[in-house]
Design an enzyme around this catalytic site. Structure first.
Site, mmCIF file in Angstrom:
data_model
loop_
_atom_site.group_PDB
_atom_site.id
_atom_site.type_symbol
_atom_site.label_atom_id
_atom_site.label_comp_id
_atom_site.label_asym_id
_atom_site.label_seq_id
_atom_site.Cartn_x
_atom_site.Cartn_y
_atom_site.Cartn_z
ATOM 1 N N ASP A 279 0.823 -1.212 0.000
ATOM 2 C CA ASP A 279 0.000 0.000 0.000
ATOM 3 C C ASP A 279 0.853 1.257 0.000
ATOM 4 O O ASP A 279 2.076 1.182 -0.106
ATOM 5 C CB ASP A 279 -1.005 -0.021 1.157
ATOM 6 N N HIS B 277 -0.293 2.923 -8.463
ATOM 7 C CA HIS B 277 -0.351 1.453 -8.521
ATOM 8 C C HIS B 277 0.679 0.912 -9.525
ATOM 9 O O HIS B 277 1.314 -0.109 -9.298
ATOM 10 C CB HIS B 277 -1.755 0.982 -8.905
ATOM 11 N N LEU C 254 12.040 -19.493 -5.500
ATOM 12 C CA LEU C 254 11.211 -18.586 -4.693
ATOM 13 C C LEU C 254 9.742 -18.936 -4.925
ATOM 14 O O LEU C 254 9.327 -19.112 -6.069
ATOM 15 C CB LEU C 254 11.449 -17.130 -5.132
HETATM 16 C C1 FPP Z 1 -3.592 -0.373 -1.366
HETATM 17 O O1 FPP Z 1 -3.150 0.914 -1.038
HETATM 18 C C2 FPP Z 1 -3.070 -0.991 -2.601
HETATM 19 C C3 FPP Z 1 -3.837 -1.672 -3.475
HETATM 20 C C4 FPP Z 1 -5.292 -1.850 -3.277
HETATM 21 C C5 FPP Z 1 -3.310 -2.250 -4.729
HETATM 22 C C6 FPP Z 1 -1.994 -2.983 -4.778
HETATM 23 C C7 FPP Z 1 -1.945 -3.704 -6.058
HETATM 24 C C8 FPP Z 1 -1.243 -3.430 -7.155
HETATM 25 C C9 FPP Z 1 -0.282 -2.308 -7.168
HETATM 26 C C10 FPP Z 1 -1.362 -4.115 -8.488
HETATM 27 C C11 FPP Z 1 -1.681 -5.535 -8.689
HETATM 28 C C12 FPP Z 1 -0.748 -6.559 -8.232
HETATM 29 C C13 FPP Z 1 0.189 -7.319 -8.821
HETATM 30 C C14 FPP Z 1 0.680 -8.491 -8.076
HETATM 31 C C15 FPP Z 1 0.798 -7.066 -10.125
HETATM 32 P P1 FPP Z 1 -3.178 2.224 -1.930
HETATM 33 O O2 FPP Z 1 -2.203 2.053 -2.970
HETATM 34 O O3 FPP Z 1 -4.547 2.515 -2.366
HETATM 35 O O4 FPP Z 1 -2.515 3.333 -1.129
HETATM 36 P P2 FPP Z 1 -3.040 4.430 -0.148
HETATM 37 O O5 FPP Z 1 -3.129 3.667 1.122
HETATM 38 O O6 FPP Z 1 -1.948 5.434 -0.181
HETATM 39 O O7 FPP Z 1 -4.348 4.976 -0.634
#
Ligand code: FPP
Length: 224
Positions: free
Chosen positions: A33, A50, A144
């Site tokens: 996150d 993301h 891994l």
């Molecule tokens: C949460 O915090 C993060 C997510 C819901 C998405 C994480 C997933 C990906 C980046 C992509 C998919 C995965 C793979 C394995 C390729 P946030 O980023 O919304 O952050 P915030 O807490 O700052 O709002």
């Protein structure tokens, strides 16, 4: 995120400056996150955050292989994340599909075994198909284990584990009095894996957010 890992990795050197492999985590867990906040700070849309998160993940997977970490579990999409705006959910699913398509040859070459945990049947068909392909192709790799938690929630996992254990009891494979901690660990999605040694949460949030609640009981946490 990689800089945390780097710092942690350096702290695992012994007095002679050599890497002490015994002090490296066998199983590393990461809550992916902070992407949204990172993007906001840079004046970019959340999806750009993301995308940067996926770039960081590429480096982390490589680092894990190089540093001989045996298992990496990342929290990529939670059971609660469906509540996000439809466009963001769909962009995340597209990123997952794109990542798997692009990275699979290299993951295969590096000896990475791709797995997914969570209620995968609720993911879009295309994402399910790419995950199934990645799992099949990499099933015999052993450098891994790269475990991606998708539509994952630890409470849902515990519910599913209870259902599994009930079925074992119903079929006569197990007596209720034989149920112990080991039975529960075995019934979880991570049933054949050791618990994580280290959890990294790069956003600074001091919460577990329904991630691996049972498995993290003795895990060292690194939140920044
Ligand atoms: C949460 O915090 C993060 C997510 C819901 C998405 C994480 C997933 C990906 C980046 C992509 C998919 C995965 C793979 C394995 C390729 P946030 O980023 O919304 O952050 P915030 O807490 O700052 O709002």
């Amino acid at each position: 995120m990689l800089s945390f890992l780097n710092r942690w990795y350096r702290s695992r050197h012994n007095k002679d400056g050599n890497l002490d492999f015994k002090r490296l985590p066998r199983h590393l867990a990461i809550i992916m996150d902070g992407n949204g906040r990172w993007a906001r700070r840079k004046g970019l849309p959340r999806v750009a955050g993301h995308r940067a998160g996926v770039e960081a993940l590429r480096d982390i997977v490589k680092a894990c292989v190089e540093w001989k970490i045996k298992i990496l579990t990342v929290y990529a999409f939670s059971t609660e994340n469906w509540k996000r705006p439809r466009e963001e959910v769909s962009a995340l699913m597209d990123l997952l599909v794109e990542y798997l398509r692009q990275e699979l040859p290299e993951l295969q070459q590096e000896g990475v075994q791709v797995r997914a945990i969570g209620r995968l049947e609720a993911l879009p068909q295309q994402a399910q198909a790419e995950l199934a392909r990645a799992r099949e192709l990499t099933a015999s790799n052993n450098r891994l284990i790269f475990n991606v938690a998708l539509n994952y929630g630890s409470r849902a996992e515990l519910v599913d584990a209870c259902r599994k254990i009930s079925a074992w009891v119903e079929s006569g494979k197990l007596r209720p009095g034989e149920i112990n901690e080991e039975t529960i660990s075995r019934a979880l999605y991570t049933g054949d894996l050791p618990d994580p040694d280290l959890l990294i949460r790069p956003s600074g949030e001091m919460r577990l957010s329904n991630f691996l609640l049972w498995q993290l009981a003795y895990t060292e946490l690194w939140v920044k």
